[in-house]
Motif scaffolding. Structure first.
Motif, short mmCIF file in Angstrom:
data_model
loop_
_atom_site.label_atom_id
_atom_site.label_comp_id
_atom_site.label_asym_id
_atom_site.label_seq_id
_atom_site.Cartn_x
_atom_site.Cartn_y
_atom_site.Cartn_z
N ALA A 316 0.76 -1.26 0.02
CA ALA A 316 0.00 0.00 -0.13
C ALA A 316 0.81 1.27 -0.05
N GLY A 317 2.39 1.09 0.01
CA GLY A 317 3.30 2.34 -0.15
C GLY A 317 4.12 2.21 -1.15
N THR A 318 5.15 2.96 -1.00
CA THR A 318 6.27 3.32 -1.90
C THR A 318 7.52 2.97 -1.31
N MET A 319 8.52 2.25 -1.96
CA MET A 319 9.79 2.36 -1.79
C MET A 319 10.68 3.23 -2.55
N VAL A 320 10.94 4.32 -1.91
CA VAL A 320 11.69 5.58 -2.45
C VAL A 320 13.39 5.02 -2.52
N LYS A 321 13.89 4.96 -3.77
CA LYS A 321 15.17 4.79 -3.99
C LYS A 321 16.03 5.90 -4.55
N LEU A 322 16.75 6.50 -3.68
CA LEU A 322 17.64 8.01 -4.04
C LEU A 322 19.18 7.50 -4.17
N ARG A 323 19.80 7.75 -5.41
CA ARG A 323 20.94 7.57 -5.91
C ARG A 323 21.69 8.60 -6.21
N TYR A 324 22.85 9.01 -5.90
CA TYR A 324 23.70 10.27 -6.24
C TYR A 324 25.10 9.44 -6.87
N ALA A 325 25.08 10.00 -8.34
CA ALA A 325 26.50 9.58 -8.85
C ALA A 325 27.62 10.44 -8.58
N LYS A 326 28.71 10.13 -8.85
CA LYS A 326 30.13 10.86 -8.41
C LYS A 326 29.87 12.06 -9.56
N VAL A 327 30.88 12.96 -9.21
CA VAL A 327 30.86 14.33 -9.59
C VAL A 327 31.78 13.96 -10.80
N THR A 328 31.16 14.38 -12.13
CA THR A 328 32.19 14.25 -13.24
C THR A 328 32.20 15.68 -13.72
N SER A 329 33.44 15.85 -14.91
CA SER A 329 33.62 16.82 -15.51
C SER A 329 34.26 16.66 -16.98
N LYS A 330 33.98 17.34 -17.96
CA LYS A 330 34.75 17.32 -19.26
C LYS A 330 35.79 18.15 -19.23
N LYS A 331 35.82 19.22 -18.43
CA LYS A 331 37.04 19.93 -18.38
C LYS A 331 38.12 19.47 -17.42
N LEU A 332 39.69 19.72 -17.88
CA LEU A 332 40.61 19.36 -17.16
C LEU A 332 40.59 19.79 -15.72
N MET A 333 40.29 21.10 -15.29
CA MET A 333 40.35 21.51 -13.99
C MET A 333 39.31 20.90 -13.26
N GLY A 334 38.20 20.61 -13.72
CA GLY A 334 37.12 19.95 -13.06
C GLY A 334 37.35 18.45 -12.78
N LYS A 335 38.07 17.86 -13.71
CA LYS A 335 38.59 16.42 -13.26
C LYS A 335 39.46 16.35 -12.32
N LEU A 336 40.27 17.29 -12.22
CA LEU A 336 41.25 17.45 -11.06
C LEU A 336 40.54 17.77 -9.87
N MET A 337 39.58 18.37 -9.76
CA MET A 337 38.83 18.86 -8.53
C MET A 337 37.82 17.72 -8.24
N SER A 338 37.46 16.97 -8.84
CA SER A 338 36.31 16.20 -8.86
C SER A 338 36.37 15.35 -7.55
N SER A 339 37.46 14.74 -7.38
CA SER A 339 37.79 13.86 -6.14
C SER A 339 37.40 14.89 -4.75
N THR A 340 38.10 16.18 -4.92
CA THR A 340 37.99 16.75 -3.69
C THR A 340 36.36 17.27 -3.34
N VAL A 341 35.70 17.44 -4.53
CA VAL A 341 34.58 17.91 -4.59
C VAL A 341 33.47 16.69 -3.98
N ASN A 342 33.70 15.55 -4.59
CA ASN A 342 33.07 14.25 -4.10
C ASN A 342 33.22 14.12 -2.66
N LYS A 343 34.49 14.29 -1.97
CA LYS A 343 34.61 14.30 -0.63
C LYS A 343 33.68 15.25 0.32
#
Length: 378
Positions: A316-343
């Motif tokens: 009679a209810g709902t199972m809500v499933k919430l998923r976050y993907a890791k941060v990604t970037s196509k730019k070099l600086m973004g790729k370098l920073m993504s690990s820090t931002v994920n943390k």
């Protein structure tokens, strides 16, 4: 939500009518035709869920209603109509692909179509042989609108007809161009204005749209959340996406909406979530009411993070499933920073997990309590 008295109610009325039904039944072997129609209704009826209630099956049509007080978002009926047609179209397509039967019923299956009528107005609940049924002029009007000139005017035989009374109740009159309005002069009722939406076009659009969905097996930022809520998938979806309710469970000061389509939320719409002086833009990229929504957090240096919230019916209810993907970037600086931002993001979300889940649960319980007439949510 079951009515508790026989007073006047204000409601949305939704009729899903299988067109071509009479010809189909008359020209095909009854045992095959009966099985096909039962299978189609077997898909349509379960798709009608809270806040809508099925009032009954009337020959080739399903009649449902939702009391206005139970409809939590103005675009719910629009979204629902499109979803219901897609359920019908998907079921019919599956039958066509999976059958090799040469009988007339199977050969003529593609001639069956679905038309949906949406109206709004007053009704009363009356007991008929121990069954509660809706009655009133607006209920009659909804059924009379099944006989219309839509096909003559537009060539469509798969459509949703929405009366102007329903549009005004949803505050979505401006969503439609004036060239999309038509009218019918109904005997004893008068002229009724309405708009028409092409459901075949909606089905084609949905099939062609690229699905954006964070899967459990993807590279996730944190483990998947699974939150049982005592409400239907449609109501759970509203809790997750309506700006004021989303602000409540994510702990934002407020959430503003930008880039809506004349007030309608759809892919491309932006949520601006305010946390003190910080603003977090969240863009809707895949919108499937009652099923799932995927959004993208846009960040500096080309970085972004996807979030999918999936609704799975559970009893009679709902199972809500919430998923976050890791941060990604196509730019070099973004790729370098993504690990820090994920943390950093993990450090914000994980300590607040229990609080967010408690707020989701509290909101759903408030809605259930309100619907039962015990108390109103604060």
């Amino acid at each position: 939500m079951a009515p508790q008295d026989s007073g006047i109610k204000t409601a949305f009325f939704v009729i899903a009518d299988i067109s071509g039904y009479t010809k189909f039944m008359a020209e095909t072997p009854i045992e095959h035709a009966k099985g096909i129609l039962e299978a189609l209704f077997g898909e349509l009826v379960p798709a009608i869920r809270s806040p809508l209630e099925v009032s009954g099956l009337q020959g080739d049509a399903v009649f449902a209603y939702a009391f206005e007080s139970d409809v939590m978002t103005k675009q719910f009926i629009l979204d629902f109509s499109e979803q219901l047609y897609c359920v019908f179209a998907r079921a019919k397509e599956k039958m066509l692909l999976n059958t090799s039967c040469p009988c007339d019923a199977c050969a003529n299956l593609d001639e069956l179509e679905l038309k949906i009528v949406v109206h709004h107005g007053e009704c009363v609940i009356q007991d008929t042989g121990g069954r509660q049924e809706l009655a009133g002029q607006d209920v009659i009007t909804a059924f009379r609108l099944l006989k219309n000139s839509v096909k003559d005017n537009t060539g469509m035989n798969a459509y949703t007809l929405i009366s102007c009374k329903a549009l005004k109740a949803m505050d979505l009159v401006d969503y439609f161009d004036e060239t999309e309005f038509f009218s019918e002069d109904i005997e004893h009722i008068g002229e009724v204005e309405y708009v028409v939406r092409d459901m075949r076009a909606a089905w084609a659009r949905r099939r062609q749209t690229k699905r954006t969905f964070v899967e459990p097996r993807d590279d996730l930022l944190i483990d998947e959340w699974m939150v049982p809520l005592p409400v239907s998938p449609e109501v759970a979806f509203t809790i997750m996406t309506r700006p004021d309710l989303r602000a409540e469970w994510i702990g934002a000061d407020k959430v503003d909406m930008l880039n809506t389509n004349k007030g309608k939320i759809e892919p491309g719409t932006l949520y601006h979530c305010y946390h003190g002086d910080d603003v977090f833009p969240f863009e809707v990229v895949d919108w499937n009411p009652g099923e799932y929504v995927t959004g993208r957090y846009n960040m500096p240096m080309g970085m972004s993070m996807l979030e999918t919230i999936e609704m799975a019916e559970m009893g009679a209810g709902t199972m809500v499933k919430l998923r976050y993907a890791k941060v990604t970037s196509k730019k070099l600086m973004g790729k370098l920073m993504s690990s820090t931002v994920n943390k950093k993001i993990r450090g914000v979300i994980l300590p607040d997990k229990e609080n967010r889940i408690n707020k989701m649960t509290a909101l759903s319980r408030q809605i259930v309590t309100s619907a039962e007439g015990v108390a109103q949510p604060s």
